[in-house]
Design a protein around this motif. Structure first.
Motif: not given
Length: 430
Positions: A370-388
């Motif tokens: 919603g803030t207009g940035d960030g890499e698109k992800v569709s799996s929790f594992a991929d999302a958590a790895a980026l956040l970490a």
């Protein structure tokens, strides 16, 4: 010819997603897709700057996240409970299986409907167990009975199915969110669909609650804007068992089409209306009652009738995953939205490195894109790895792109059109 609507818009003020703004975007796209003409460019509203996103702390996590649910195990929306709870459970399973520093515990409770006080009792119980967020309710009317109780406790409320427009500017301390779009969009699609199908007059049978009256108003506005006339609008209350007066008034008006804006009451009113001589193929259903009626209605009773339901086409793979959680599922409505709500709560907690409700709420918008940035992800594992790694993400799940705005509303949504077959089951036609 089918009708398709997808509303996308950026929002920079808390009350910016008004009926005019939403209808303006969806109407342009709806007109283009209905006519076969190319869709015009979307409105040139400023997008949120990447700098609006809060920083994400890099490093490992060690979080235990407790989520409660108030989804309908009983009452007039009970058919939605199993797919919604399956969506929550599937998300929790995948998050825990990833083993990336966050463990999700889900406590399932019933929401009932507005004729009972089950939701209040359930919320009281969940708050006593220190949940960080509550997924539900499905019914807008039920959510209005508990939203103050939840948000005043500093807990996130995230509904997968609330569609009343009144939530958009509700004073919720920034703690209420939803993955379902406002009925300003569904009503627009429904009203245009009925007009496109050739009806010039319309009758409405409407549940007298925030969901029913809000959807009826949006449907009326769209149908009348398309040149039609609403010749009957009959209200009833949750718990009513006799609908003779309402059905008689609708029959007397002799409309070309009837929109049945109800919940489970459709099992009573539809056979009565068709039994009185009204053609079953001239009925229109909505998300609150779009269900498999093969066990309930005589074959062919509503063959050819249509209905609307928020959400993109359900992918076969996700359907199989839900069935893996609950093999008895016969309906999948709002399962994707429930899954995404749970995933977003967990991802926001991960991004914040906190399970406090207020901290989760601060990050929910940006992990949804919603803030207009960030890499698109569709799996929790991929999302958590980026956040970490301290990176921003944009979650796109089975309910589609979400992009929550400052009101907690999704800024992207699709309304599907469905048609009933001879056996009274429904399938998507757009």
């Amino acid at each position: 010819m089918s009708v398709f609507a997808k509303a996308t818009a950026s929002r920079s003020a808390r009350a910016a997603w008004t009926g005019v703004a939403l209808a303006g975007v969806s109407a342009l796209l709806l007109t283009a897709c209905s006519s076969g003409a190319p869709a015009p460019a979307e409105s040139e509203e400023p997008t949120e700057a990447a700098g609006d996103a809060l920083p994400v702390e890099a490093g490992e996590r060690d979080l235990t996240l407790k989520i409660g649910t108030i989804l309908p195990q009983s009452g007039t929306l009970a058919f939605l409970g199993p797919p919604e709870e399956a969506g929550v459970e599937l998300a929790a399973q995948q998050i825990n299986e990833a083993d990336l520093g966050i463990n999700v515990e889900v406590i399932y409770r019933d929401s009932g409907d507005t004729t009972t006080d089950i939701a209040t009792v359930s919320v009281t119980d969940l708050l006593s167990q220190d949940v960080s967020a509550i997924v539900g309710a499905a019914s807008s009317g039920v959510s209005f009975t508990v939203i103050d109780q939840i948000t005043s406790a500093g807990v996130v409320q995230f509904s997968p199915a609330n569609t009343s427009p009144d939530f958009t500017d509700y004073e919720d301390s920034g703690l209420y969110f939803r993955t379902a779009p406002s009925d300003l969009l569904q009503g627009e699609v429904l009203g245009n669909l009925i007009a496109e199908d050739g009806a010039s007059t319309l009758g409405l049978l409407v549940l007298n609650d925030p969901y029913g009256t809000g959807l009826a108003a949006a449907t009326t506005e769209a149908f009348e804007a398309a040149g039609g006339e609403v010749v009957a609008e009959e209200l009833f209350n949750t718990g009513d068992s006799n609908f003779d007066a309402q059905l008689s008034a609708i029959n007397a008006a002799n409309p070309d089409a009837v929109a049945v804006i109800t919940f489970d009451e459709a099992k009573v009113v539809v056979p009565a209306l068709v039994g009185s001589g009204y053609p079953g193929d001239q009925l229109y259903f909505v998300d609150g009652n779009l269900a498999d009626y093969s066990p309930d209605f005589a074959p062919g009773l509503i063959a050819g009738s249509k209905g609307t339901l928020p959400g993109p086409k359900l992918e076969d793979d996700f359907r199989e995953q839900l069935l893996g959680v609950d093999p008895a599922l016969a309906d999948f409505s709002y399962g994707p939205e429930s899954y995404d709500a749970t995933m977003l709560i967990a991802l926001a907690a991960y991004a914040a490195n906190s399970t406090e409700g207020a901290d989760i709420a601060e990050y929910l918008r940006q992990v949804s894109g919603g803030t207009g940035d960030g890499e698109k992800v569709s799996s929790f594992a991929d999302a958590a790895a980026l956040l970490a790694d301290g990176e921003q993400i944009d979650w796109d799940g089975p309910s589609g792109p979400i992009g929550l705005d400052e009101n907690g509303d999704p800024t992207e949504a699709t309304i599907g059109i469905y048609e009933y077959a001879e056996d009274n089951t429904y399938s998507r036609i757009n």
